[in-house]
Design a protein around this motif. Structure first.
Motif, PDB file in Angstrom:
ATOM      1  N   LEU A  67     -10.955  13.753  40.325  1.00  0.00           N
ATOM      2  CA  LEU A  67     -12.074  12.890  40.695  1.00  0.00           C
ATOM      3  C   LEU A  67     -13.342  13.721  40.831  1.00  0.00           C
ATOM      4  O   LEU A  67     -13.371  14.731  41.539  1.00  0.00           O
ATOM      5  N   ARG A  98     -13.540   0.154  40.424  1.00  0.00           N
ATOM      6  CA  ARG A  98     -12.695  -0.210  41.561  1.00  0.00           C
ATOM      7  C   ARG A  98     -13.211  -1.495  42.193  1.00  0.00           C
ATOM      8  O   ARG A  98     -13.059  -1.716  43.380  1.00  0.00           O
ATOM      9  N   TRP A 140      -3.547  12.621  43.237  1.00  0.00           N
ATOM     10  CA  TRP A 140      -2.699  12.362  42.077  1.00  0.00           C
ATOM     11  C   TRP A 140      -1.489  13.282  42.128  1.00  0.00           C
ATOM     12  O   TRP A 140      -1.605  14.457  42.476  1.00  0.00           O
ATOM     13  N   ALA A 165     -17.286  13.983  44.819  1.00  0.00           N
ATOM     14  CA  ALA A 165     -16.067  14.194  45.585  1.00  0.00           C
ATOM     15  C   ALA A 165     -16.065  15.596  46.186  1.00  0.00           C
ATOM     16  O   ALA A 165     -16.847  16.462  45.782  1.00  0.00           O
ATOM     17  N   ALA A 223      -3.403  16.552  35.662  1.00  0.00           N
ATOM     18  CA  ALA A 223      -3.792  15.240  36.161  1.00  0.00           C
ATOM     19  C   ALA A 223      -5.311  15.149  36.216  1.00  0.00           C
ATOM     20  O   ALA A 223      -6.003  16.169  36.320  1.00  0.00           O
ATOM     21  N   TYR A 231     -17.440   9.239  43.080  1.00  0.00           N
ATOM     22  CA  TYR A 231     -16.974   7.921  43.523  1.00  0.00           C
ATOM     23  C   TYR A 231     -18.169   7.104  43.997  1.00  0.00           C
ATOM     24  O   TYR A 231     -19.229   7.663  44.301  1.00  0.00           O
ATOM     25  N   PHE A 265      -5.979   6.063  45.238  1.00  0.00           N
ATOM     26  CA  PHE A 265      -7.407   6.001  44.970  1.00  0.00           C
ATOM     27  C   PHE A 265      -8.163   6.017  46.291  1.00  0.00           C
ATOM     28  O   PHE A 265      -7.842   5.249  47.191  1.00  0.00           O
ATOM     29  N   SER A 266      -9.148   6.893  46.389  1.00  0.00           N
ATOM     30  CA  SER A 266      -9.961   6.954  47.600  1.00  0.00           C
ATOM     31  C   SER A 266     -11.190   7.796  47.284  1.00  0.00           C
ATOM     32  O   SER A 266     -11.381   8.212  46.150  1.00  0.00           O
ATOM     33  N   ALA A 267     -11.979   8.083  48.295  1.00  0.00           N
ATOM     34  CA  ALA A 267     -13.120   8.977  48.112  1.00  0.00           C
ATOM     35  C   ALA A 267     -12.647  10.394  47.823  1.00  0.00           C
ATOM     36  O   ALA A 267     -13.402  11.218  47.319  1.00  0.00           O
ATOM     37  N   SER A 268     -11.403  10.661  48.133  1.00  0.00           N
ATOM     38  CA  SER A 268     -10.825  11.974  47.839  1.00  0.00           C
ATOM     39  C   SER A 268      -9.878  11.927  46.649  1.00  0.00           C
ATOM     40  O   SER A 268      -9.794  12.881  45.894  1.00  0.00           O
ATOM     41  N   ASP A 269      -9.176  10.873  46.485  1.00  0.00           N
ATOM     42  CA  ASP A 269      -8.191  10.673  45.419  1.00  0.00           C
ATOM     43  C   ASP A 269      -7.063  11.707  45.510  1.00  0.00           C
ATOM     44  O   ASP A 269      -7.300  12.910  45.692  1.00  0.00           O
ATOM     45  N   TYR A 291     -13.902  10.729  36.326  1.00  0.00           N
ATOM     46  CA  TYR A 291     -12.851  11.731  36.346  1.00  0.00           C
ATOM     47  C   TYR A 291     -13.035  12.720  35.196  1.00  0.00           C
ATOM     48  O   TYR A 291     -13.533  12.370  34.128  1.00  0.00           O
TER      49      TYR A 291
END
Lengths: 107, 115
Positions: free
Chosen positions: A46, A91, B105, A55, A43, A49, B99-103, A36
C-alpha cells in the motif's frame, strides 16, 4: 459495479525523472481510493489511501491527488526501486475492485 | 506488527475442492473485516470475497459466487476460503488481506487447477 481504468498501460521513465499515473472510476467514489505497488513475486504494498494519504513508511516522493472520478499518483523523482506494477483500488462500496494496473518500467 | 500466513494451496484437478486458511498474529483480527484477493499468473489483482468481523455480512465476486465460501474463527484468529467446483481460471496466488490505512497482506498461497 464500479470499474477503474488505469492509464497508461505501460510507462517508460528514466531514473530521476517524474511519473504520473492515472486512475479513472466509472462513477463518483469520493476519495475512497488506494494505490499499490507490486514487484515480481511479492504481495502488493500500500502506498496511498483515501486518495491523498501516504501509508506508513512510504517516501514523500509518492503523492496522490484526486476525488470523485479522477485520480493520479505522482512519483516526483524515480528511484531504481520504484519500478514495478501499480494498481489503484476503490473502497467506496462492494466489490472493492482494482484497476488493471500500470507497468512502470525503466527507460 | 500484524502478520498473516496463508496455507492450503496446491494442485487440484478441475471440479475438485480445496480449503485455504489464513492465521493472523494479532488479537485485533477478531474486530476487523477480512478479505481474499487473488492474482492469476501474469495478471492483475482480483478481489474475490470479504467477511465482516462478526461474520454477519459476506460478499463475493461474481466469478466465485456459489462455488467459494469465506468464513472465520475469531477464537483461532483464522480466516478460511472453501473452494469447490474449481476451474482452470481459478489458478492463482490467493492472498489473505486486511484493508486499512496500514493494510496487511499475507505472502500468498498458490492454487493450481489442472488435470
Amino acid at each position: 459495479e464500479i470499474v477503474l481504468t488505469q492509464s497508461p498501460v505501460t510507462l517508460s521513465v528514466s531514473p530521476g525523472e517524474g511519473a504520473t499515473l492515472s486512475c479513472r472510476a466509472s462513477q463518483n467514489i469520493r476519495g475512497d481510493l488506494a494505490w499499490y505497488q507490486q514487484k515480481p513475486g511479492q504481495a502488493p504494498r500500500l502506498l496511498i489511501y483515501d486518495a491523498i494519504n501516504r501509508a506508513t513508511g512510504i517516501p514523500a516522493r509518492f503523492s496522490g491527488r484526486g476525488s470523485g472520478t479522477d485520480f493520479t499518483l505522482t512519483i516526483s523523482s524515480l528511484e531504481p526501486e520504484d519500478f514495478g506494477v501499480y494498481y489503484c483500488q476503490h473502497r467506496f462500496n462492494w466489490p472493492p475492485g482494482f484497476g488493471q494496473g500500470t507497468k512502470l518500467e525503466i527507460k | 506488527e500484524v502478520q498473516l500466513v496463508e496455507s492450503g494451496g496446491g494442485l487440484v484437478r478441475p471440479g475438485g475442492s480445496l480449503r485455504l486458511s489464513c492465521v493472523a498474529s494479532e488479537i485485533t483480527f477478531r474486530s476487523v473485516s477480512m478479505n481474499w484477493v487473488r492474482q492469476a499468473p501474469g495478471k492483475g489483482l482480483e478481489w474475490i470475497a470479504s467477511i465482516t468481523s462478526s461474520s454477519n455480512k459476506i460478499y463475493y465476486a461474481d466469478s466465485v459466487k456459489g462455488r467459494f465460501t469465506i468464513s472465520r474463527d475469531n477464537a483461532k484468529n483464522s480466516l478460511y476460503l472453501q473452494m469447490n467446483s474449481l476451474r482452470g481460471e481459478d489458478t492463482a496466488v490467493y492472498y489473505c488481506v486486511r484493508f486499512s490505512a496500514s493494510d496487511y497482506w499475507g505472502h500468498g498461497t498458490l492454487v493450481t487447477v489442472s488435470s
